[in-house]
Design a protein around this motif. Structure first.
Motif, PDB file in Angstrom:
ATOM      1  N   HIS A   1      44.219  31.321 -30.758  1.00  0.00           N
ATOM      2  CA  HIS A   1      44.570  30.162 -29.936  1.00  0.00           C
ATOM      3  C   HIS A   1      45.501  29.216 -30.703  1.00  0.00           C
ATOM      4  CE1 HIS A   1      44.435  26.913 -27.142  1.00  0.00           C
ATOM      5  NE2 HIS A   1      43.724  26.136 -27.941  1.00  0.00           N
ATOM      6  N   ALA A   2      45.245  29.029 -31.993  1.00  0.00           N
ATOM      7  CA  ALA A   2      46.103  28.143 -32.786  1.00  0.00           C
ATOM      8  C   ALA A   2      47.521  28.696 -32.881  1.00  0.00           C
ATOM      9  CB  ALA A   2      45.510  27.958 -34.183  1.00  0.00           C
ATOM     10  N   ALA A   3      47.651  30.034 -32.898  1.00  0.00           N
ATOM     11  CA  ALA A   3      48.972  30.654 -32.978  1.00  0.00           C
ATOM     12  C   ALA A   3      49.641  30.794 -31.620  1.00  0.00           C
ATOM     13  CB  ALA A   3      48.861  32.022 -33.643  1.00  0.00           C
ATOM     14  N   GLY A   4      48.923  30.495 -30.536  1.00  0.00           N
ATOM     15  CA  GLY A   4      49.498  30.611 -29.201  1.00  0.00           C
ATOM     16  C   GLY A   4      49.505  32.015 -28.643  1.00  0.00           C
ATOM     17  N   TYR A   5      48.641  32.898 -29.168  1.00  0.00           N
ATOM     18  CA  TYR A   5      48.602  34.287 -28.718  1.00  0.00           C
ATOM     19  C   TYR A   5      47.289  34.642 -28.025  1.00  0.00           C
ATOM     20  CZ  TYR A   5      52.763  35.094 -31.552  1.00  0.00           C
ATOM     21  OH  TYR A   5      54.025  35.042 -32.075  1.00  0.00           O
ATOM     22  N   LEU A   6      46.567  33.659 -27.553  1.00  0.00           N
ATOM     23  CA  LEU A   6      45.265  33.938 -26.954  1.00  0.00           C
ATOM     24  C   LEU A   6      45.433  34.219 -25.459  1.00  0.00           C
ATOM     25  CD1 LEU A   6      42.162  33.967 -27.560  1.00  0.00           C
ATOM     26  CD2 LEU A   6      42.115  31.691 -26.553  1.00  0.00           C
TER      27      LEU A   6
ATOM     28  N   ILE B   1      38.748  26.899 -22.991  1.00  0.00           N
ATOM     29  CA  ILE B   1      39.577  28.064 -22.710  1.00  0.00           C
ATOM     30  C   ILE B   1      38.694  29.303 -22.755  1.00  0.00           C
ATOM     31  CG2 ILE B   1      41.583  29.401 -23.442  1.00  0.00           C
ATOM     32  CD1 ILE B   1      42.538  26.807 -24.840  1.00  0.00           C
ATOM     33  N   ILE B   2      38.768  30.102 -21.685  1.00  0.00           N
ATOM     34  CA  ILE B   2      38.007  31.351 -21.626  1.00  0.00           C
ATOM     35  C   ILE B   2      38.975  32.498 -21.865  1.00  0.00           C
ATOM     36  CG2 ILE B   2      36.491  32.798 -20.237  1.00  0.00           C
ATOM     37  CD1 ILE B   2      35.656  30.365 -18.688  1.00  0.00           C
ATOM     38  N   ALA B   3      38.757  33.256 -22.936  1.00  0.00           N
ATOM     39  CA  ALA B   3      39.667  34.334 -23.317  1.00  0.00           C
ATOM     40  C   ALA B   3      39.334  35.612 -22.557  1.00  0.00           C
ATOM     41  CB  ALA B   3      39.573  34.592 -24.824  1.00  0.00           C
ATOM     42  N   ASN B   4      40.370  36.401 -22.284  1.00  0.00           N
ATOM     43  CA  ASN B   4      40.208  37.699 -21.639  1.00  0.00           C
ATOM     44  C   ASN B   4      39.754  38.721 -22.677  1.00  0.00           C
ATOM     45  OD1 ASN B   4      40.486  40.176 -20.330  1.00  0.00           O
ATOM     46  ND2 ASN B   4      42.282  39.517 -19.190  1.00  0.00           N
ATOM     47  N   PRO B   5      38.531  39.236 -22.582  1.00  0.00           N
ATOM     48  CA  PRO B   5      38.030  40.140 -23.640  1.00  0.00           C
ATOM     49  C   PRO B   5      38.767  41.474 -23.685  1.00  0.00           C
ATOM     50  CG  PRO B   5      36.503  40.074 -21.798  1.00  0.00           C
ATOM     51  CD  PRO B   5      37.537  39.028 -21.521  1.00  0.00           C
ATOM     52  N   LEU B   6      39.341  41.915 -22.552  1.00  0.00           N
ATOM     53  CA  LEU B   6      40.040  43.192 -22.543  1.00  0.00           C
ATOM     54  C   LEU B   6      41.365  43.127 -23.284  1.00  0.00           C
ATOM     55  CD1 LEU B   6      39.422  44.312 -18.853  1.00  0.00           C
ATOM     56  CD2 LEU B   6      38.207  45.046 -20.902  1.00  0.00           C
ATOM     57  N   GLN B   7      41.914  41.916 -23.429  1.00  0.00           N
ATOM     58  CA  GLN B   7      43.213  41.773 -24.060  1.00  0.00           C
ATOM     59  C   GLN B   7      43.136  41.242 -25.483  1.00  0.00           C
ATOM     60  OE1 GLN B   7      45.687  39.451 -21.469  1.00  0.00           O
ATOM     61  NE2 GLN B   7      45.544  40.894 -19.781  1.00  0.00           N
ATOM     62  N   VAL B   8      41.949  40.891 -25.939  1.00  0.00           N
ATOM     63  CA  VAL B   8      41.804  40.420 -27.313  1.00  0.00           C
ATOM     64  C   VAL B   8      41.599  41.657 -28.196  1.00  0.00           C
ATOM     65  CG1 VAL B   8      40.554  38.888 -28.871  1.00  0.00           C
ATOM     66  CG2 VAL B   8      40.828  38.261 -26.490  1.00  0.00           C
ATOM     67  N   LYS B   9      42.676  42.350 -28.487  1.00  0.00           N
ATOM     68  CA  LYS B   9      42.590  43.604 -29.229  1.00  0.00           C
ATOM     69  C   LYS B   9      42.132  43.383 -30.667  1.00  0.00           C
ATOM     70  CE  LYS B   9      44.291  45.987 -25.808  1.00  0.00           C
ATOM     71  NZ  LYS B   9      43.477  46.969 -25.059  1.00  0.00           N
ATOM     72  N   ALA B  10      42.413  42.209 -31.220  1.00  0.00           N
ATOM     73  CA  ALA B  10      42.053  41.975 -32.614  1.00  0.00           C
ATOM     74  C   ALA B  10      40.548  42.012 -32.811  1.00  0.00           C
ATOM     75  CB  ALA B  10      42.607  40.625 -33.075  1.00  0.00           C
ATOM     76  N   ILE B  11      39.785  41.654 -31.772  1.00  0.00           N
ATOM     77  CA  ILE B  11      38.323  41.682 -31.883  1.00  0.00           C
ATOM     78  C   ILE B  11      37.793  43.076 -31.554  1.00  0.00           C
ATOM     79  CG2 ILE B  11      36.205  40.824 -30.837  1.00  0.00           C
ATOM     80  CD1 ILE B  11      37.464  38.115 -30.616  1.00  0.00           C
ATOM     81  N   ALA B  12      38.336  43.674 -30.483  1.00  0.00           N
ATOM     82  CA  ALA B  12      37.808  44.959 -30.038  1.00  0.00           C
ATOM     83  C   ALA B  12      38.059  46.067 -31.046  1.00  0.00           C
ATOM     84  CB  ALA B  12      38.423  45.325 -28.689  1.00  0.00           C
ATOM     85  N   GLN B  13      39.160  45.990 -31.803  1.00  0.00           N
ATOM     86  CA  GLN B  13      39.525  47.067 -32.715  1.00  0.00           C
ATOM     87  C   GLN B  13      39.350  46.702 -34.183  1.00  0.00           C
ATOM     88  OE1 GLN B  13      43.513  48.185 -31.641  1.00  0.00           O
ATOM     89  NE2 GLN B  13      42.969  48.770 -29.561  1.00  0.00           N
ATOM     90  N   ALA B  14      38.627  45.637 -34.476  1.00  0.00           N
ATOM     91  CA  ALA B  14      38.448  45.225 -35.863  1.00  0.00           C
ATOM     92  C   ALA B  14      37.522  46.196 -36.596  1.00  0.00           C
ATOM     93  CB  ALA B  14      37.864  43.812 -35.923  1.00  0.00           C
ATOM     94  N   HIS B  15      37.844  46.489 -37.875  1.00  0.00           N
ATOM     95  CA  HIS B  15      37.002  47.371 -38.682  1.00  0.00           C
ATOM     96  C   HIS B  15      35.809  46.610 -39.252  1.00  0.00           C
ATOM     97  CE1 HIS B  15      39.764  50.759 -38.497  1.00  0.00           C
ATOM     98  NE2 HIS B  15      40.754  49.914 -38.732  1.00  0.00           N
ATOM     99  N   VAL B  16      36.015  45.344 -39.595  1.00  0.00           N
ATOM    100  CA  VAL B  16      34.923  44.485 -40.056  1.00  0.00           C
ATOM    101  C   VAL B  16      34.636  43.492 -38.947  1.00  0.00           C
ATOM    102  CG1 VAL B  16      34.152  42.884 -41.821  1.00  0.00           C
ATOM    103  CG2 VAL B  16      35.684  44.768 -42.436  1.00  0.00           C
TER     104      VAL B  16
END
Length: 406
Positions: free
Chosen positions: A96-101, A67-82
């Motif tokens: 992906h395990a939660a079905g939100y990827l 599965i190739i994730a869309n980097p523009l929509q993965v907000k949890a990675i782009a806006q993470a503080h750590v």
């Protein structure tokens, strides 16, 4: 996996527990070793990067799917503080395990090759345009008047250019640029031949070139960017995929504010659509009438983008319904088809035998087709002449007072 140029960080999610599995080198041997250590029921999640397609091809035979994730929509990675590679990989696994990827569509090998050819042709054309602009800037810097010929880089234009008084260093630069243009022309010829050979038997390409202003390069680029038209449920989805949809800001009971286009999506396809829009705006037909109507209110630049959006909607309808453009000009379409065959390397037909493309060379037949297109343009103008600006819903219901009324 969180991919980088030389390595990838691996994190395994199993039974709700994340386990760090170390790093793997970005080589085919190392990735195959990783694939052998995985189970056939596993799923691999990676982000869309420059090497993600190659990683997907190597790991696909070993697992259920990649599965190739869309980097523009993965907000949890782009806006993470750590933010570390291990945390990014774990976030992909958890989403992906939660079905939100949010994942992207993976093209097949044929579509991927068409995309590479279209992108390379676009880069060559941009490089050629940049070099031509540099030559024009040299002439402008030395007060050289505009070339009297239509094309500065044609045979007559080059002869005129050679007679202009320029310093020795500038003359050497112009000659260097002209040689570079000749080399790029050879590269462009090779790319056009490969594109034509890949599109000669594609029914989608033949359907799109029926649209006025859409040539072989644009049609092939659209088909390569779209892939499977069935993955777009509406024409608005395709417009958004090309980044031609306006940005919208609205909150509460306030009015929605529409801004510039998003420009999120396939930039090459968007640029080709705008190029085709300028060509369609110059030819008689409903698209020309639409361009004129928008230009009168918003200017020619916005009108060209609006026509590009209209072309994207047309592409969706033609490919979804398997129909040709209603106002297609048969002789022009036959000329485009024959040009595609010659570009692909098909032999020329000499002698008394004439194909359907010959009608485009007959002025009377060509003018007859343009007359039909002009009548369609007049019909569109009469159809839109009675349109009035739509009032806001809240104003129509009496909730808000119209501007200027007390």
């Amino acid at each position: 996996m969180d991919l980088h140029r030389t390595f990838g960080e691996v994190v395994i999610w199993e039974d709700g527990i994340l386990r760090h599995a170390g790093r793997v080198d970005m080589t085919r041997t190392a990735l195959e070793g990783l694939g052998k250590s995985l189970r056939s029921t596993d799923e691999v999640v990676i982000e869309a990067t420059g090497n993600s397609m190659a990683v997907s091809r190597v790991l696909t035979p070993f697992v259920t799917r990649v599965i190739i994730a869309n980097p523009l929509q993965v907000k949890a990675i782009a806006q993470a503080h750590v933010k570390t590679d291990k945390i990014d990989a774990g976030t992909l696994a958890s989403l992906h395990a939660a079905g939100y990827l949010p994942q992207i569509w993976t093209p097949d090998a044929v579509t991927e090759r068409k995309r590479r050819l279209a992108a390379r042709r676009y880069q060559v054309v941009r490089h050629r345009t940049r070099i031509k602009n540099e030559v024009h800037s040299i002439l402008h810097a030395h007060l050289i008047p505009k070339c009297p010929h239509a094309d500065l880089f044609s045979a007559r234009g080059r002869a005129w250019l050679a007679r202009q008084p320029l310093p020795d260093d500038e003359r050497a630069a112009v000659n260097r640029h002209v040689r570079e243009l000749d080399r790029l022309a050879e590269d462009l010829t090779v790319l056009d031949r490969e594109i034509a050979q890949a599109a000669i038997d594609d029914p989608a390409v033949k359907r799109l070139i029926t649209i006025t202003g859409v040539n072989l390069a644009v049609a092939t680029g659209m088909v390569a960017a779209i892939g499977e038209i069935g993955r777009f449920k509406s024409p608005q989805k395709l417009v958004s995929y090309f980044g031609l949809n306006p940005r919208v800001r609205q909150s509460g009971l306030g009015a929605a504010h529409h801004g510039r286009i998003s420009k999120i999506g396939r930039s090459h396809a968007r640029a080709m659509l705008v190029e085709a829009a300028w060509a369609a705006a110059k030819a008689p037909g409903p698209l020309h009438a639409f361009f004129v109507r928008i230009r009168a209110r918003r200017g020619h630049q916005i009108a060209a983008v609006a026509v590009a959006r209209k072309l994207a909607v047309l592409c969706w309808h033609l490919l979804t319904k398997d129909e040709d453009y209603l106002w297609a000009r048969p002789a022009l379409v036959a000329s485009k088809t024959r040009g595609m065959e010659l570009q692909a390397g098909h032999p020329q037909q000499k002698g008394s035998r004439r194909g359907p493309a010959y009608a485009y060379n007959v002025k009377a037949l060509r003018n007859q087709e343009m007359l039909v297109a002009t009548q369609a343009e007049r019909s569109y103008e009469r159809f839109t002449a009675q349109w009035e600006p739509r009032r806001p819903k809240d104003v129509a219901r009496g909730r808000l007072k119209p501007a200027g009324r007390k």
